[in-house]
Design an enzyme around this catalytic site. Structure first.
Site, short mmCIF file in Angstrom:
data_model
loop_
_atom_site.label_atom_id
_atom_site.label_comp_id
_atom_site.label_asym_id
_atom_site.label_seq_id
_atom_site.Cartn_x
_atom_site.Cartn_y
_atom_site.Cartn_z
N LYS A 38 0.83 -1.21 0.00
CA LYS A 38 0.00 0.00 0.00
C LYS A 38 0.86 1.26 0.00
O LYS A 38 0.60 2.20 -0.74
CB LYS A 38 -0.92 0.04 1.24
N ARG B 17 -9.43 0.28 8.99
CA ARG B 17 -8.95 -1.09 9.21
C ARG B 17 -9.97 -1.88 10.05
O ARG B 17 -9.67 -2.99 10.46
CB ARG B 17 -7.64 -1.04 9.98
N ARG C 206 11.68 -6.90 5.30
CA ARG C 206 11.56 -5.43 5.25
C ARG C 206 12.57 -4.76 6.18
O ARG C 206 12.72 -5.13 7.33
CB ARG C 206 10.14 -5.01 5.64
N ARG D 191 11.73 -2.62 11.93
CA ARG D 191 10.71 -2.00 12.77
C ARG D 191 10.22 -3.01 13.80
O ARG D 191 10.10 -4.20 13.49
CB ARG D 191 9.51 -1.61 11.88
N ARG E 265 -0.09 -9.26 13.29
CA ARG E 265 -0.68 -8.30 12.35
C ARG E 265 -1.50 -9.02 11.28
O ARG E 265 -2.55 -8.55 10.87
CB ARG E 265 0.43 -7.48 11.66
P1 AMP Z 1 1.02 0.61 8.73
O1 AMP Z 1 2.24 1.42 8.57
O2 AMP Z 1 -0.15 1.12 7.96
O3 AMP Z 1 1.25 -0.87 8.51
O4 AMP Z 1 0.58 0.75 10.28
C1 AMP Z 1 1.46 0.38 11.33
C2 AMP Z 1 0.66 0.11 12.58
O5 AMP Z 1 -0.04 1.30 12.98
C3 AMP Z 1 -0.42 -0.96 12.48
O6 AMP Z 1 0.09 -2.28 12.60
C4 AMP Z 1 -1.35 -0.56 13.62
O7 AMP Z 1 -0.80 -0.95 14.87
C5 AMP Z 1 -1.29 0.97 13.55
N1 AMP Z 1 -2.36 1.47 12.65
C6 AMP Z 1 -2.21 2.06 11.45
N2 AMP Z 1 -3.40 2.38 10.91
C7 AMP Z 1 -4.33 1.97 11.79
C8 AMP Z 1 -5.75 1.99 11.81
N3 AMP Z 1 -6.47 2.48 10.78
N4 AMP Z 1 -6.38 1.49 12.91
C9 AMP Z 1 -5.70 1.01 13.95
N5 AMP Z 1 -4.36 0.93 13.99
C10 AMP Z 1 -3.67 1.40 12.94
#
Ligand code: AMP
Length: 210
Positions: A13, A88, A122, A151, A162
């Site tokens: 994404k 999400r 990653r 990370r 996740r």
């Molecule tokens: P991402 O970089 O989009 O993979 O997001 C990293 C982490 O941030 C996720 O694994 C969640 O812990 C948190 N996160 C990001 N977006 C959301 C969301 N819409 N709702 C809840 N947690 C989120």
């Protein structure tokens, strides 16, 4: 054009979002990036979010929707935006429906084995760049020279969690948006540019309509 990018962790994404922003000039809103910049700045929200993120869990809806609501109310989002990593959960999707009307939800679908390989390889840089050990063998960033790191939420246990969370809480949104007639799915198993040409075919049609 108001769009949402949907897809499992590791579906690509973020990479597609970067290219979409360049192509269509719409603001890129990533809740993951928003949480990471709060963590970096040491804010209360950052500290709170980190305790969920490090375990591979979702940050609670109440906090996440507030961040998105504040961002979408800014002037540059009035005529369009691209949400990456939001919604999400069903609660988040219903919240979004109340405050705006989406043109398209782009679902990036990638086979499970490819996702696992991407996430475990990653490597991230503090400047925001992301690499994969498959194509980038060095542990230095090509953009700024800093040392790359894994990370906390890309560590094995967190990755497992996740993906479980995605299946249980986020994947049902695919049906939710399909029923609304605004879902388009592209297969994102090949290179970033291969996927982008599919993404562009879909978004060009939405762009013309809008
Ligand atoms: P991402 O970089 O989009 O993979 O997001 C990293 C982490 O941030 C996720 O694994 C969640 O812990 C948190 N996160 C990001 N977006 C959301 C969301 N819409 N709702 C809840 N947690 C989120």
């Amino acid at each position: 054009m108001k769009i949402v990018l949907l897809g499992a962790p590791g579906a690509g994404k973020g990479s597609q979002a970067e290219l979409i922003t360049k192509e269509y000039g719409i603001p890129h809103i990533s809740t993951g990036d928003a949480f990471r910049s709060n963590i970096k700045a040491g804010t209360e929200i950052g500290l709170y979010a980190k305790s969920f993120m490090d375990k591979g869990l979702l940050v609670p809806d109440e906090v996440t929707v507030k961040i998105v609501e504040a961002r979408l109310s800014q002037g540059d989002c009035a005529s369009g935006f691209m949400l990456d990593g939001f919604p999400r959960s069903l609660v988040q999707a219903e919240f979004l429906d109340k405050i705006t009307a989406l043109d398209c939800v782009l679902n990036i679908s990638v086979p499970f084995d490819v996702i696992l390989k991407r996430l475990s390889g990653r490597r991230s840089c503090s400047c925001g760049a992301i690499y994969n050990t498959d194509s980038h063998k060095s542990d230095s960033c090509l953009k700024c020279g800093n040392t790359l790191f894994i990370r906390d939420d890309d560590k094995e246990e967190a990755i497992k969690k996740r993906l479980e969370v995605y299946q249980a809480i986020t994947a049902p949104l695919v049906d939710y948006y399909a029923q609304k007639g605004i879902l388009s799915t592209v297969i994102g198993a090949e290179t970033i540019l291969d996927t982008f040409s599919l993404v562009k075919n879909t978004l060009d049609l939405v762009w013309k309509k809008g």
